[in-house]
Scaffold this active site. Sequence first.
Site, PDB file in Angstrom:
ATOM      1  N   THR A  91     -10.973  14.747  -4.127  1.00  0.00           N
ATOM      2  CA  THR A  91     -11.449  13.484  -4.932  1.00  0.00           C
ATOM      3  C   THR A  91     -12.011  12.294  -4.217  1.00  0.00           C
ATOM      4  O   THR A  91     -11.282  11.250  -4.181  1.00  0.00           O
ATOM      5  CB  THR A  91     -10.304  12.967  -6.174  1.00  0.00           C
ATOM      6  OG1 THR A  91      -9.310  12.835  -5.387  1.00  0.00           O
ATOM      7  CG2 THR A  91     -10.056  14.088  -7.204  1.00  0.00           C
ATOM      8  N   SER A 118      -8.769  -6.380  -0.946  1.00  0.00           N
ATOM      9  CA  SER A 118      -7.813  -6.357  -2.039  1.00  0.00           C
ATOM     10  C   SER A 118      -6.692  -7.321  -1.733  1.00  0.00           C
ATOM     11  O   SER A 118      -6.711  -8.043  -0.572  1.00  0.00           O
ATOM     12  CB  SER A 118      -6.715  -5.007  -1.903  1.00  0.00           C
ATOM     13  OG  SER A 118      -6.174  -4.814  -0.792  1.00  0.00           O
ATOM     14  N   TYR A 130      -3.602  -7.115  -0.925  1.00  0.00           N
ATOM     15  CA  TYR A 130      -3.026  -6.722   0.337  1.00  0.00           C
ATOM     16  C   TYR A 130      -3.459  -7.009   1.736  1.00  0.00           C
ATOM     17  O   TYR A 130      -3.252  -7.607   2.845  1.00  0.00           O
ATOM     18  CB  TYR A 130      -2.672  -5.114   0.345  1.00  0.00           C
ATOM     19  CG  TYR A 130      -2.753  -4.578   1.655  1.00  0.00           C
ATOM     20  CD1 TYR A 130      -1.595  -4.391   2.490  1.00  0.00           C
ATOM     21  CD2 TYR A 130      -3.799  -3.776   2.500  1.00  0.00           C
ATOM     22  CE1 TYR A 130      -1.326  -3.991   3.846  1.00  0.00           C
ATOM     23  CE2 TYR A 130      -3.576  -3.099   3.484  1.00  0.00           C
ATOM     24  CZ  TYR A 130      -2.335  -3.156   4.261  1.00  0.00           C
ATOM     25  OH  TYR A 130      -2.541  -2.851   5.515  1.00  0.00           O
ATOM     26  N   HIS A 131      -5.220  -6.715   1.621  1.00  0.00           N
ATOM     27  CA  HIS A 131      -6.048  -7.193   2.903  1.00  0.00           C
ATOM     28  C   HIS A 131      -6.119  -8.533   2.907  1.00  0.00           C
ATOM     29  O   HIS A 131      -6.028  -9.180   4.105  1.00  0.00           O
ATOM     30  CB  HIS A 131      -7.355  -6.457   2.551  1.00  0.00           C
ATOM     31  CG  HIS A 131      -7.319  -5.162   2.698  1.00  0.00           C
ATOM     32  ND1 HIS A 131      -7.658  -4.070   1.672  1.00  0.00           N
ATOM     33  CD2 HIS A 131      -7.289  -4.230   3.841  1.00  0.00           C
ATOM     34  CE1 HIS A 131      -7.314  -2.910   2.078  1.00  0.00           C
ATOM     35  NE2 HIS A 131      -7.439  -2.700   3.316  1.00  0.00           N
ATOM     36  N   GLU A 156     -15.888  -2.026  -4.054  1.00  0.00           N
ATOM     37  CA  GLU A 156     -16.060  -2.076  -2.557  1.00  0.00           C
ATOM     38  C   GLU A 156     -17.630  -1.562  -2.528  1.00  0.00           C
ATOM     39  O   GLU A 156     -17.975  -0.998  -3.535  1.00  0.00           O
ATOM     40  CB  GLU A 156     -15.166  -1.002  -1.808  1.00  0.00           C
ATOM     41  CG  GLU A 156     -15.340   0.413  -2.421  1.00  0.00           C
ATOM     42  CD  GLU A 156     -14.074   1.256  -1.692  1.00  0.00           C
ATOM     43  OE1 GLU A 156     -13.491   0.860  -0.799  1.00  0.00           O
ATOM     44  OE2 GLU A 156     -14.195   2.552  -2.332  1.00  0.00           O
ATOM     45  N   LYS A 162      -2.949  -9.806   4.846  1.00  0.00           N
ATOM     46  CA  LYS A 162      -3.320  -9.603   6.174  1.00  0.00           C
ATOM     47  C   LYS A 162      -4.068 -10.514   7.032  1.00  0.00           C
ATOM     48  O   LYS A 162      -3.931 -10.996   8.107  1.00  0.00           O
ATOM     49  CB  LYS A 162      -3.733  -8.071   6.478  1.00  0.00           C
ATOM     50  CG  LYS A 162      -2.922  -6.979   6.017  1.00  0.00           C
ATOM     51  CD  LYS A 162      -1.682  -6.877   7.070  1.00  0.00           C
ATOM     52  CE  LYS A 162      -1.078  -5.578   6.861  1.00  0.00           C
ATOM     53  NZ  LYS A 162       0.178  -5.331   7.781  1.00  0.00           N
ATOM     54  N   ASN A 215      14.282  -3.151   4.581  1.00  0.00           N
ATOM     55  CA  ASN A 215      15.098  -3.266   3.485  1.00  0.00           C
ATOM     56  C   ASN A 215      14.629  -1.995   2.585  1.00  0.00           C
ATOM     57  O   ASN A 215      15.259  -2.188   1.351  1.00  0.00           O
ATOM     58  CB  ASN A 215      14.513  -4.428   2.671  1.00  0.00           C
ATOM     59  CG  ASN A 215      13.055  -4.484   2.411  1.00  0.00           C
ATOM     60  OD1 ASN A 215      12.409  -3.615   2.412  1.00  0.00           O
ATOM     61  ND2 ASN A 215      12.459  -5.376   1.706  1.00  0.00           N
ATOM     62  N   TYR A 257     -13.816   8.841  -3.978  1.00  0.00           N
ATOM     63  CA  TYR A 257     -14.168   7.988  -4.816  1.00  0.00           C
ATOM     64  C   TYR A 257     -15.391   7.647  -4.638  1.00  0.00           C
ATOM     65  O   TYR A 257     -15.971   7.177  -3.886  1.00  0.00           O
ATOM     66  CB  TYR A 257     -13.140   6.795  -4.662  1.00  0.00           C
ATOM     67  CG  TYR A 257     -11.671   6.765  -5.006  1.00  0.00           C
ATOM     68  CD1 TYR A 257     -11.198   7.973  -5.394  1.00  0.00           C
ATOM     69  CD2 TYR A 257     -10.863   5.887  -4.347  1.00  0.00           C
ATOM     70  CE1 TYR A 257      -9.738   7.864  -5.582  1.00  0.00           C
ATOM     71  CE2 TYR A 257      -9.384   6.174  -4.552  1.00  0.00           C
ATOM     72  CZ  TYR A 257      -8.962   7.287  -5.116  1.00  0.00           C
ATOM     73  OH  TYR A 257      -7.583   7.235  -5.381  1.00  0.00           O
ATOM     74  N   VAL A 267      -6.125   8.519   2.563  1.00  0.00           N
ATOM     75  CA  VAL A 267      -6.963   9.739   2.017  1.00  0.00           C
ATOM     76  C   VAL A 267      -6.970  10.944   2.339  1.00  0.00           C
ATOM     77  O   VAL A 267      -6.942  11.939   1.772  1.00  0.00           O
ATOM     78  CB  VAL A 267      -8.595   9.063   2.060  1.00  0.00           C
ATOM     79  CG1 VAL A 267      -8.722   8.886   3.632  1.00  0.00           C
ATOM     80  CG2 VAL A 267      -9.457   9.820   1.312  1.00  0.00           C
ATOM     81  N   THR A 270      -5.079  -4.655   9.973  1.00  0.00           N
ATOM     82  CA  THR A 270      -5.544  -3.365   9.271  1.00  0.00           C
ATOM     83  C   THR A 270      -7.269  -3.811   9.742  1.00  0.00           C
ATOM     84  O   THR A 270      -7.801  -5.017   9.681  1.00  0.00           O
ATOM     85  CB  THR A 270      -5.564  -3.431   7.942  1.00  0.00           C
ATOM     86  OG1 THR A 270      -6.374  -2.503   7.515  1.00  0.00           O
ATOM     87  CG2 THR A 270      -5.515  -4.733   7.321  1.00  0.00           C
ATOM     88  N   ASN A 286      -4.338  12.409   3.869  1.00  0.00           N
ATOM     89  CA  ASN A 286      -2.825  12.934   3.183  1.00  0.00           C
ATOM     90  C   ASN A 286      -3.149  13.312   1.813  1.00  0.00           C
ATOM     91  O   ASN A 286      -2.628  14.432   1.328  1.00  0.00           O
ATOM     92  CB  ASN A 286      -1.880  11.665   3.406  1.00  0.00           C
ATOM     93  CG  ASN A 286      -1.531  11.374   5.108  1.00  0.00           C
ATOM     94  OD1 ASN A 286      -2.142  11.955   5.724  1.00  0.00           O
ATOM     95  ND2 ASN A 286      -0.712  10.824   5.223  1.00  0.00           N
ATOM     96  N   ARG A 287      -3.577  12.434   1.290  1.00  0.00           N
ATOM     97  CA  ARG A 287      -3.918  12.944  -0.173  1.00  0.00           C
ATOM     98  C   ARG A 287      -4.563  14.020  -0.590  1.00  0.00           C
ATOM     99  O   ARG A 287      -4.351  14.938  -1.370  1.00  0.00           O
ATOM    100  CB  ARG A 287      -4.669  11.670  -0.988  1.00  0.00           C
ATOM    101  CG  ARG A 287      -4.637  11.879  -2.619  1.00  0.00           C
ATOM    102  CD  ARG A 287      -5.175  10.505  -3.162  1.00  0.00           C
ATOM    103  NE  ARG A 287      -6.207   9.888  -2.556  1.00  0.00           N
ATOM    104  CZ  ARG A 287      -7.539  10.111  -3.027  1.00  0.00           C
ATOM    105  NH1 ARG A 287      -8.053  11.116  -3.549  1.00  0.00           N
ATOM    106  NH2 ARG A 287      -8.585   9.405  -2.116  1.00  0.00           N
TER     107      ARG A 287
END
Length: 384
Positions: A253, A180, A182-183, A328, A186, A32, A255, A238, A144, A240-241
Site C-alpha cells: 500500500t 510532523s 515528531y520531525h 506531504e 527533531k 523506559n 500512500y 515502509v 532524521t 518493514n510494513r
Amino acid sequence: MKALILGIDGYIGWALALRLLSKGHEVAGIDNLSTRRFSAEVGSDSAFPLPSPKERVEAVKRKLGTDLKFVVGDAKDKALLEETIREFKPDVVVHFAEQRSAPYSMKDYEHAWYTLENNLKSTLALLYAVSEIDPSIHILKMGTMGEYGTPNFDIPESAFVKALIEGKEDVIPTPKWGGSYYHWSKIFDTFLILFKGKLSGLTVTDIMQGPVYGTRTEEIIDEELRTRFDFDETWGTVINRYCVEAILGLPLTPYGKGKQTRGFISLEDSVEAMRLLIENPPKEGEYRVVNQFAEVYNVTQLAEIVRDASKELGLKVEIKNVKNPRVEAEEHYYNPEVKVLPSLGFRPKKNIRDETKTMIMDLLPYKERLERFKHVIMPKTIWK
C-alpha cells in the site's frame, strides 16, 4: 571505549549495543520501555517476541560472553543520567531515547505534546548532564533526514550554509521543514544542540538518518538476540510494513501517488556506520552533521521490489495505492549530500533487493503471530 546508549531497548538501540559489544567495547544502556507500551497502545506488537531486559542481558552473557548493564529508567530524568554517567564514565553517549513515530505524534494534541515534551526534555537533560560532568564526552544524537523536508535544493551535509539575505551574504543554519510534530521535535533538538553545544564546547555527531529496514545484523544469530520489528501504520517503516503485508496476503500500500522519495539504509549498515562514527569522533568541541543512508527510492519502487522478492518466494502479491493520510509533497526533488561516512571508509554491505528476501524469510515463521495484528497495518492516523 565505553558507550552509554539511551534507548537501548529499541530497534536500532539493541542492534547497536550488540555491534559495539562484539567489537570489544563496554556498553551500558537506559530505557523506559515506552516503545513496548506504545506499541500495545495502538493494538500492535513486535513481529518477533521480545525477551525482558533481564532476559536480554542474560542472553548477551551466554551468546556473546560479555556483560551488559541495562538500566530501566527514563532519559528525561537528569539525576539518573548524571548518576549513570558518573558511575559508568562513558566516552560516548548515544541518544536514541525519543518518541520516534511521526504518525504517533499526529494522533491528537496529547500525543503531539508528549512527543515534544519527551524528546526535547531528554535532549536538554543530556546536554546539561554532559556539560556539567565532562564536556569532552562525545554525544551521538539520532536525528532524521525528515528534518530537511523535501526542498528544491541539494541537501548539504553541514550545520550551516551560506545564504543571501537582503542582498548580503550571511551564514545560517541549514533550512529545515518538518512534516510532523515528531520531525519538528527533531528540528528543535538540533537547535538546542547547536546552542548549548556552542555555550559549553560540546562534541556532537548529529545523524540525519533515512528510514531503516531489516530483521538482522551479524550479531543477531538467534531469537534470543533479536531486536524488535515493527510493521503497523504507527511504528513500522515502509519496507518493514510492505514485507508483512506480503506475508499476510494483503496488497502492498503506497500512500497517494507513491512518488515520495527517501534515502534508505539497512539495519546492518546503520549500526556499522554508527560504530565508525563512535570510533572516529569529531574534534573536541565540534558539531558534526552526518547524512546517513545508502540507497534512494520512491515508495512505489520499494513496493515493486518487495512484490518481486515475494513472488520468488512463492507469495502472491499485488500493489494497491491508498489515500495518503499525510500532508506531504508526493512528487519532489531529492538530492542529499553524503561525504562524512565514505571518508571514514564506510561502504554499505546490504542492498534493498537482497535484504528484502531475507526479511520475508525471517518473518514467515511468525505468520500466525502477524495475523493477529492485521487490523493495525492500514493507515488510520490522518494528518489534517
